[in-house]
Design a protein around this motif. Structure first.
Motif, PDB file in Angstrom:
ATOM      1  N   HIS A  13      -8.059  -4.920  11.831  1.00 39.71           N
ATOM      2  CA  HIS A  13      -7.650  -6.096  11.069  1.00 39.71           C
ATOM      3  C   HIS A  13      -7.621  -7.356  11.930  1.00 39.71           C
ATOM      4  CE1 HIS A  13      -5.566  -3.153   8.119  1.00 39.71           C
ATOM      5  NE2 HIS A  13      -6.723  -3.540   7.625  1.00 39.71           N
TER       6      HIS A  13
ATOM      7  N   ARG B 203       4.461  -5.081  11.026  1.00 34.70           N
ATOM      8  CA  ARG B 203       5.144  -5.945  10.051  1.00 34.70           C
ATOM      9  C   ARG B 203       4.429  -5.909   8.710  1.00 34.70           C
ATOM     10  NH1 ARG B 203       5.863  -9.456  14.573  1.00 34.70           N
ATOM     11  NH2 ARG B 203       3.914 -10.506  14.059  1.00 34.70           N
ATOM     12  N   ARG B 204       3.086  -5.947   8.744  1.00 33.70           N
ATOM     13  CA  ARG B 204       2.293  -5.925   7.517  1.00 33.70           C
ATOM     14  C   ARG B 204       2.526  -4.624   6.748  1.00 33.70           C
ATOM     15  NH1 ARG B 204      -1.864  -3.930   5.233  1.00 33.70           N
ATOM     16  NH2 ARG B 204      -2.369  -2.538   6.932  1.00 33.70           N
TER      17      ARG B 204
ATOM     18  N   ARG C   9       6.429  -4.592  -2.073  1.00 29.07           N
ATOM     19  CA  ARG C   9       5.537  -4.616  -3.236  1.00 29.07           C
ATOM     20  C   ARG C   9       6.333  -4.214  -4.477  1.00 29.07           C
ATOM     21  NH1 ARG C   9       2.306   0.599  -1.319  1.00 29.07           N
ATOM     22  NH2 ARG C   9       3.831   2.122  -1.966  1.00 29.07           N
TER      23      ARG C   9
ATOM     24  N   ALA D 216       2.089  -7.144  14.644  1.00 29.08           N
ATOM     25  CA  ALA D 216       1.792  -7.802  13.361  1.00 29.08           C
ATOM     26  C   ALA D 216       1.378  -6.768  12.313  1.00 29.08           C
ATOM     27  CB  ALA D 216       0.705  -8.848  13.547  1.00 29.08           C
ATOM     28  N   GLU D 217       0.611  -5.764  12.732  1.00 28.13           N
ATOM     29  CA  GLU D 217       0.201  -4.704  11.806  1.00 28.13           C
ATOM     30  C   GLU D 217       1.419  -3.923  11.324  1.00 28.13           C
ATOM     31  OE1 GLU D 217      -2.568  -2.388   9.587  1.00 28.13           O
ATOM     32  OE2 GLU D 217      -2.625  -4.374  10.472  1.00 28.13           O
TER      33      GLU D 217
ATOM     34  N   ALA E 252       6.075  -4.586   5.215  1.00 31.06           N
ATOM     35  CA  ALA E 252       6.158  -5.484   4.058  1.00 31.06           C
ATOM     36  C   ALA E 252       5.440  -4.879   2.860  1.00 31.06           C
ATOM     37  CB  ALA E 252       5.565  -6.845   4.406  1.00 31.06           C
ATOM     38  N   GLN E 253       4.263  -4.325   3.087  1.00 27.70           N
ATOM     39  CA  GLN E 253       3.493  -3.729   1.993  1.00 27.70           C
ATOM     40  C   GLN E 253       4.244  -2.553   1.375  1.00 27.70           C
ATOM     41  OE1 GLN E 253      -0.280  -2.148   3.205  1.00 27.70           O
ATOM     42  NE2 GLN E 253      -0.992  -1.851   1.122  1.00 27.70           N
TER      43      GLN E 253
ATOM     44  N   ALA F 111      -4.650  -1.991  13.670  1.00 23.63           N
ATOM     45  CA  ALA F 111      -4.400  -3.400  13.982  1.00 23.63           C
ATOM     46  C   ALA F 111      -5.672  -4.060  14.517  1.00 23.63           C
ATOM     47  CB  ALA F 111      -3.273  -3.517  15.007  1.00 23.63           C
TER      48      ALA F 111
END
Length: 77
Positions: free
Chosen positions: A24, A33-34, A42, A30-31, A37-38, A21
């Motif tokens: 980035h 969540r990223r 995808r 937030a990381e 989602a990825q 995190a």
């Protein structure tokens, strides 16, 4: 928005999440969540079998018959 709580995460995983995190420039939340989602949103790749199953059943086996190249000269002569 839903809230998720993840319990019993290995300390090494939590630390790796924080490091990633910070690389980035975002929070660990937030990381997280990223990454979710990825991994989950995808487009899923098809297996080779699934790709073959989607090929339409057209034509005949003769369409793919090998043509033999018959040479008029013998290379051993």
């Amino acid at each position: 928005m839903a809230n998720l709580i993840v319990r019993n995460v290995d300390e090494a995983i939590a630390n790796a999440l924080k490091v990633q995190a910070s690389q980035h420039g975002i929070s660990a939340e937030a990381e997280h969540r990223r990454i979710l989602a990825q991994a989950l949103l995808r487009p899923q790749k098809k297996s080779f079998f699934e790709a073959l199953r989607q090929i339409p059943d057209v034509g005949t086996d003769d369409d793919f018959a090998r043509v033999q190249d018959i040479s008029t000269t013998n290379p051993l002569d």
